[in-house]
Scaffold this active site. Sequence first.
Site, PDB file in Angstrom:
ATOM      1  N   HIS A   4      -2.066  41.113  -8.938  1.00 56.40           N
ATOM      2  CA  HIS A   4      -2.669  42.214  -8.179  1.00 56.40           C
ATOM      3  C   HIS A   4      -1.771  42.635  -7.018  1.00 56.40           C
ATOM      4  CE1 HIS A   4      -5.466  44.486  -5.693  1.00 56.40           C
ATOM      5  NE2 HIS A   4      -5.248  43.625  -4.708  1.00 56.40           N
ATOM      6  N   ASP A  34      16.738  71.092  -7.629  1.00 57.21           N
ATOM      7  CA  ASP A  34      16.504  69.775  -8.230  1.00 57.21           C
ATOM      8  C   ASP A  34      16.963  68.741  -7.216  1.00 57.21           C
ATOM      9  OD1 ASP A  34      16.059  67.565  -9.901  1.00 57.21           O
ATOM     10  OD2 ASP A  34      16.697  68.659 -11.679  1.00 57.21           O
ATOM     11  N   TRP A  44       2.289  37.040  -4.265  1.00 53.52           N
ATOM     12  CA  TRP A  44       3.329  38.083  -4.223  1.00 53.52           C
ATOM     13  C   TRP A  44       4.442  37.706  -3.255  1.00 53.52           C
ATOM     14  CZ3 TRP A  44       5.301  42.177  -1.030  1.00 53.52           C
ATOM     15  CH2 TRP A  44       4.845  42.179   0.278  1.00 53.52           C
ATOM     16  N   SER A  63      15.841  50.446  -9.139  1.00 53.66           N
ATOM     17  CA  SER A  63      15.202  51.752  -9.239  1.00 53.66           C
ATOM     18  C   SER A  63      15.057  52.395  -7.866  1.00 53.66           C
ATOM     19  CB  SER A  63      13.828  51.581  -9.889  1.00 53.66           C
ATOM     20  OG  SER A  63      12.999  52.670  -9.592  1.00 53.66           O
ATOM     21  N   SER A  64      14.512  51.640  -6.915  1.00 51.11           N
ATOM     22  CA  SER A  64      14.265  52.223  -5.601  1.00 51.11           C
ATOM     23  C   SER A  64      15.557  52.517  -4.859  1.00 51.11           C
ATOM     24  CB  SER A  64      13.415  51.282  -4.753  1.00 51.11           C
ATOM     25  OG  SER A  64      12.129  51.183  -5.300  1.00 51.11           O
ATOM     26  N   HIS A 109       8.309  42.901   5.697  1.00 55.35           N
ATOM     27  CA  HIS A 109       7.659  43.702   6.717  1.00 55.35           C
ATOM     28  C   HIS A 109       8.066  45.170   6.663  1.00 55.35           C
ATOM     29  CE1 HIS A 109       4.970  44.606   9.852  1.00 55.35           C
ATOM     30  NE2 HIS A 109       5.893  45.415  10.291  1.00 55.35           N
ATOM     31  N   GLU A 157       8.822  46.646   4.174  1.00 53.92           N
ATOM     32  CA  GLU A 157       8.122  47.098   2.968  1.00 53.92           C
ATOM     33  C   GLU A 157       6.753  47.695   3.299  1.00 53.92           C
ATOM     34  OE1 GLU A 157       9.175  47.268   0.008  1.00 53.92           O
ATOM     35  OE2 GLU A 157       7.661  46.751  -1.489  1.00 53.92           O
ATOM     36  N   TYR A 192       5.937  49.227   5.959  1.00 48.94           N
ATOM     37  CA  TYR A 192       6.146  50.569   6.508  1.00 48.94           C
ATOM     38  C   TYR A 192       6.652  51.517   5.438  1.00 48.94           C
ATOM     39  CZ  TYR A 192       4.974  48.541  10.860  1.00 48.94           C
ATOM     40  OH  TYR A 192       4.275  47.901  11.832  1.00 48.94           O
ATOM     41  N   SER A 217       0.465  64.390   7.593  1.00 51.18           N
ATOM     42  CA  SER A 217       1.027  65.395   8.501  1.00 51.18           C
ATOM     43  C   SER A 217       1.176  66.759   7.837  1.00 51.18           C
ATOM     44  CB  SER A 217       2.393  64.945   9.027  1.00 51.18           C
ATOM     45  OG  SER A 217       2.291  63.674   9.600  1.00 51.18           O
ATOM     46  N   HIS A 228       6.831  37.871  12.489  1.00 50.71           N
ATOM     47  CA  HIS A 228       5.411  37.750  12.870  1.00 50.71           C
ATOM     48  C   HIS A 228       4.575  37.274  11.684  1.00 50.71           C
ATOM     49  CE1 HIS A 228       4.647  42.331  11.997  1.00 50.71           C
ATOM     50  NE2 HIS A 228       4.654  41.631  10.902  1.00 50.71           N
ATOM     51  N   HIS A 229       5.191  37.181  10.514  1.00 51.34           N
ATOM     52  CA  HIS A 229       4.495  36.557   9.382  1.00 51.34           C
ATOM     53  C   HIS A 229       4.716  35.057   9.358  1.00 51.34           C
ATOM     54  CE1 HIS A 229       3.507  40.425   7.508  1.00 51.34           C
ATOM     55  NE2 HIS A 229       4.639  40.825   8.031  1.00 51.34           N
ATOM     56  N   THR A 269       2.743  54.113  17.052  1.00 55.14           N
ATOM     57  CA  THR A 269       1.609  54.273  16.147  1.00 55.14           C
ATOM     58  C   THR A 269       0.467  54.988  16.861  1.00 55.14           C
ATOM     59  OG1 THR A 269       2.271  52.190  15.150  1.00 55.14           O
ATOM     60  CG2 THR A 269       0.142  53.056  14.503  1.00 55.14           C
ATOM     61  N   LYS A 278       1.189  58.657  17.201  1.00 51.35           N
ATOM     62  CA  LYS A 278       0.936  59.445  15.995  1.00 51.35           C
ATOM     63  C   LYS A 278      -0.541  59.712  15.804  1.00 51.35           C
ATOM     64  CE  LYS A 278       3.289  58.981  12.417  1.00 51.35           C
ATOM     65  NZ  LYS A 278       4.557  59.236  11.734  1.00 51.35           N
ATOM     66  N   ARG A 321      -7.362  32.529   2.621  1.00 55.56           N
ATOM     67  CA  ARG A 321      -7.158  33.392   1.467  1.00 55.56           C
ATOM     68  C   ARG A 321      -6.601  32.579   0.303  1.00 55.56           C
ATOM     69  NH1 ARG A 321      -1.695  36.707   3.108  1.00 55.56           N
ATOM     70  NH2 ARG A 321      -1.947  37.649   1.063  1.00 55.56           N
TER      71      ARG A 321
HETATM   72  C1  HEM Z   1      -8.734  48.957  -4.820  1.00 55.27           C
HETATM   73  C2  HEM Z   1      -9.351  48.028  -4.269  1.00 55.27           C
HETATM   74  C3  HEM Z   1      -8.782  46.682  -3.899  1.00 55.27           C
HETATM   75  C4  HEM Z   1      -9.498  45.545  -3.881  1.00 55.27           C
HETATM   76  C5  HEM Z   1     -10.973  45.400  -4.190  1.00 55.27           C
HETATM   77  C6  HEM Z   1      -8.605  44.480  -3.497  1.00 55.27           C
HETATM   78  C7  HEM Z   1      -8.965  43.146  -3.377  1.00 55.27           C
HETATM   79  C8  HEM Z   1      -8.103  42.110  -3.134  1.00 55.27           C
HETATM   80  C9  HEM Z   1      -8.437  40.730  -3.147  1.00 55.27           C
HETATM   81  C10 HEM Z   1      -9.823  40.173  -3.407  1.00 55.27           C
HETATM   82  C11 HEM Z   1      -7.313  40.016  -2.887  1.00 55.27           C
HETATM   83  C12 HEM Z   1      -7.174  38.504  -2.885  1.00 55.27           C
HETATM   84  C13 HEM Z   1      -7.094  37.898  -1.576  1.00 55.27           C
HETATM   85  C14 HEM Z   1      -6.691  36.479  -1.677  1.00 55.27           C
HETATM   86  O1  HEM Z   1      -7.117  35.740  -2.569  1.00 55.27           O
HETATM   87  O2  HEM Z   1      -5.922  36.099  -0.793  1.00 55.27           O
HETATM   88  C15 HEM Z   1      -6.268  40.941  -2.685  1.00 55.27           C
HETATM   89  C16 HEM Z   1      -4.970  40.604  -2.375  1.00 55.27           C
HETATM   90  C17 HEM Z   1      -3.964  41.531  -2.144  1.00 55.27           C
HETATM   91  N1  HEM Z   1      -4.085  42.908  -2.214  1.00 55.27           N
HETATM   92 FE1  HEM Z   1      -5.724  43.928  -2.759  1.00 55.27          FE
HETATM   93  N2  HEM Z   1      -7.367  44.985  -3.290  1.00 55.27           N
HETATM   94  C18 HEM Z   1      -7.423  46.341  -3.524  1.00 55.27           C
HETATM   95  C19 HEM Z   1      -6.390  47.242  -3.408  1.00 55.27           C
HETATM   96  C20 HEM Z   1      -5.127  46.931  -2.952  1.00 55.27           C
HETATM   97  C21 HEM Z   1      -4.102  47.908  -2.713  1.00 55.27           C
HETATM   98  C22 HEM Z   1      -4.186  49.419  -2.898  1.00 55.27           C
HETATM   99  C23 HEM Z   1      -3.062  47.226  -2.260  1.00 55.27           C
HETATM  100  C24 HEM Z   1      -1.786  47.917  -1.842  1.00 55.27           C
HETATM  101  C25 HEM Z   1      -0.710  47.876  -1.730  1.00 55.27           C
HETATM  102  C26 HEM Z   1      -3.395  45.811  -2.231  1.00 55.27           C
HETATM  103  C27 HEM Z   1      -2.549  44.782  -1.853  1.00 55.27           C
HETATM  104  C28 HEM Z   1      -2.865  43.444  -1.905  1.00 55.27           C
HETATM  105  C29 HEM Z   1      -1.929  42.379  -1.620  1.00 55.27           C
HETATM  106  C30 HEM Z   1      -0.463  42.529  -1.224  1.00 55.27           C
HETATM  107  C31 HEM Z   1      -2.622  41.182  -1.784  1.00 55.27           C
HETATM  108  C32 HEM Z   1      -2.072  39.799  -1.580  1.00 55.27           C
HETATM  109  C33 HEM Z   1      -1.828  39.128  -2.867  1.00 55.27           C
HETATM  110  C34 HEM Z   1      -1.386  37.733  -2.629  1.00 55.27           C
HETATM  111  O3  HEM Z   1      -2.067  37.008  -1.894  1.00 55.27           O
HETATM  112  O4  HEM Z   1      -0.360  37.360  -3.195  1.00 55.27           O
HETATM  113  N3  HEM Z   1      -4.677  45.669  -2.662  1.00 55.27           N
HETATM  114  N4  HEM Z   1      -6.767  42.227  -2.858  1.00 55.27           N
HETATM  115 CU   LIG Z   2       4.786  42.405   9.095  1.00 54.62          CU
END
Ligand code: HEM
Ligand SMILES: [Cu+2]
Lengths: 570, 297
Positions: free
Chosen positions: A92, A121, A155, A185-186, A269, A271, A273, A284, A318-319, A344, A347, A466
């Site tokens: 996720h 283009d 992640w 790619s990026s 970090h 990332e 931003y 904007s 800070h992480h 911030t 803005k 978490r």
């Molecule tokens: C759409 C609804 C979303 C729900 C319901 C949701 C829910 C969750 C949940 C439950 C976790 C797990 C937390 C854990 O166990 O530590 C999580 C982790 C995370 N979510 Fe989401 N999320 C959503 C959208 C997003 C979006 C849009 C992003 C954007 C970039 C995102 C980024 C992350 C990241 C980076 C983690 C950490 C994964 C990790 O611990 O390795 N999520 N999310």
């Molecule tokens: Cu950070």
Amino acid sequence: MAAADVTTTKTTEQTLPKVPLLTAHSVEQEVTGWRSWVLTTDHKKIGIMYIVAALVFFVLGGVEALLIRLQLGTPDNTLLDPQTYNAMFTMHGTTMVFLFVIPIMAGFGNYFAPLQIGARDMAFPKLNGLSFWFYMAGGVVFYSSLFFGAPEAAWTTYAPLSDDAYTPGFGTDAWIFLVHLTGISSLVGAVNFVVTIANMRAPGMGWGRMPIFVWTILIYSVMLIIALPVIAVGATLLLTDRHFGTNFYDVTGGGDPLLWQHLFWFFGHPEVYIMIIPGFGIISEVLPVFSRKPIFGYKAVAAATASIAFLGTLVWAHHMFTTPSPTAVLVFFMIGSFLIGVPTGVKIFNWIFTLYQGAIEFKTPLLFAVGFLSMFLIGGISGIVLATFPIDWQLHDSYFVVAHFHYVLVGGAMFSIASGIYYWYPKMTGRMMSETLGKWSFWFMFVGFNITFLIQHSLGLDGMPRRIYEYGDIGNWGTWNLISTIGSFVLGIGLLLSFINGYRSLKNGAIAGPDPWRGNTLEWFIPSPPPVNNFDVVPTVRSVEPLKDIRQEVASRSGAAEAAPEPAAH
Amino acid sequence: MPAQSSVGRLRQGLIPLAAAATATLLFAEPAAADWISPERGGSPNADAIHSLYMILLVVGLIVFFAVEGLLLYTLWKFKASRGHEAKQIHGNTKLEIGWTGGAAVLVVILAIVSFAKLGEIRNPPNSDPAGFRVAAIAEDPGTNQKLPPNKQGLHIKVTGYQYGWRYTYDDGNPATQDPYTYRDLYAPTQTTVLLSITSSDVIHSWWIPELGGKFDAVDGFNNWTWFKIPADKAGVSFRGQCAELCGRNHANMTASVKALTPSEFDAWLTAKRTELDQSAKDAAAQRAVVEAGKELK
Ligand code: HEM
Ligand SMILES: [Cu+2]
Ligand SMILES: [Cu+2]
């Protein structure tokens, strides 16, 4: 550069004399069907492919999120076993960051940055195609791990957990390859953006007249170029540690597990931003258009964005407040993070004052933009709280952090993406999305999102870490988690409504015309969807809002008759 | 500029709003402390973190209500359906400098407050005279170790492993093996306990919310923290669990700290040591038998 398109110039008008005006050695037949997509180098088609692919990955990531939430809905739940649970949050998080937010911003940038600067283009159209296919390759390799053993080290893939001694198997390698492929790619894409924006702007469009969205794509690109090589190195070292006997992160072999964290967060970090700054750009654009007012403090907004980017590369540790580190280091990174609060805040005020004294039209793109403002603020405030390192000692790696970054990434980035989609869909497809469905979708998402994530602050404050697949019946954990899970399904319904809206409007939407919102920037000057060459004539730019100038010019030439606004379709 | 007057009016409206928000919060604090603030009560550093958090929370809520209030007011007041024209303003340098300065001042204040609280959180105090008798603690150079002013305390080494915690109690006697326990840490009240936290495999994180913040357990590093449990918490068991993903069973890597009165702790430690001595003797005896058996061959 654009003049090279000789072969595609159409000469169908009957009035032309029967003498060849242009000579070409061969005329390529126009490719149609799926090949017209796969082989394309048109920035608009590539942009659409980015957006569609990113949305597909978003659905996958969303399903994973809902599975996580289902598992956490009640104490001691047994829906997912620990291995699957760890795989789900790893996939996720990785999906949302690498396969959804970053690429969808590249998609918007691809489609609209050239249009907004009046280019025909991108500077390097073929590289642009390459960039997209590297992204797809990254996604496919990563998701293939579902069949060979999914990654389970989060992640952030911290060493030594991610080392082969503790996490053998294909999953972590797939994660590493994903980082490399999407990274290439990026990087390629970023260089392309920088060159395009630097060299291909319309006559008269100095740096000070560039739309804010283009500024943010430029800054997004520069940050990618700074941050990505570092994670590429970090991931390569991890790969050699895993397979070729090196010990970069292995303390027993003389390595240092904290090295991984430094390399990862030096990328990680910025990332954050990188994910949010193009969202700033979308907001904007949307706020001025729907409040019928210029952006408040153009220079301040551009400068604040640049300084957020600059400071953002200096605060990675800070992480790492809970790692064994000297207090002086913690203090440095705390102060650095506090400082980001200043631009911030600037803005946020500039955006609100863009609305202030405007004539605000509550169309769906504006609703999402305002939703962004109100929720990003919460993420910003909780960010300052977390930057105070003694407080972070309590809250780090707890659900408070999960709440914080979802306020930034969902309340912030995702709402800005929704705003952008509702705003630009008419340009990309030639049709309007339904306003009614859009508004329902917004309210479901807004309410669902806050139900899901507000309560998670309390869970973290109450000691829930978490990344745990189950928890006992402790205090209020059960109730609060259930609330959060219910909220996530409300949010899911909201998202589904927008997907239905987007799908149905392809056929049923009202015809948009070139400029349904009375926009300010050049993409609204041309038909919807735009022709392959974008502009037959590139207008000369005299301000940040060239299209407003053109509209006024037309109005003054044709007299008062034009003053009535175009009927905005719904 | 006409913009000024209504901005001024707005500012006047916001001050009472913010004041009301603060007041509500301050009064609501004791009742609601369990869901809006971090845990505390087991140690002065946890209490200090809690009070620092409350200050930030109040400031944060004022900012929140002020900004969201301004946003909602703007949306309500300037909707197009009221039928007025948008004012074509491109900015207002004075205002912009104003809020940049305002944000900067706020940030400086927060930094000062954090520094003021830092000592209380970071630096361990001496043990109470009534506490468990403690020995001098050796310095651990190159780490983030902080010692009490008298450099004395009870040193417990915390080692994380997949998936549990091992505690080694430094009894000040280098000649004998130190007593140890798993999962449950026993600690005397009124005594400054210094923890050096490490790991024998992947990274874990030590976190007992009521006793203060979390500290990562990293192989090859000593991460130092401390707690000092007040006298009235004797008999309490503080719960916590690992806070850094460490593998599939991360969720079950729990820990607890059981507070004993100094004399109870003394008795417990003595019993532990006897137990250890006994098992050392048993082991030696067994080894002798084995050795004897070898010689026979
Ligand atoms: C759409 C609804 C979303 C729900 C319901 C949701 C829910 C969750 C949940 C439950 C976790 C797990 C937390 C854990 O166990 O530590 C999580 C982790 C995370 N979510 Fe989401 N999320 C959503 C959208 C997003 C979006 C849009 C992003 C954007 C970039 C995102 C980024 C992350 C990241 C980076 C983690 C950490 C994964 C990790 O611990 O390795 N999520 N999310
Ligand atoms: Cu950070
Ligand atoms: Cu763990």
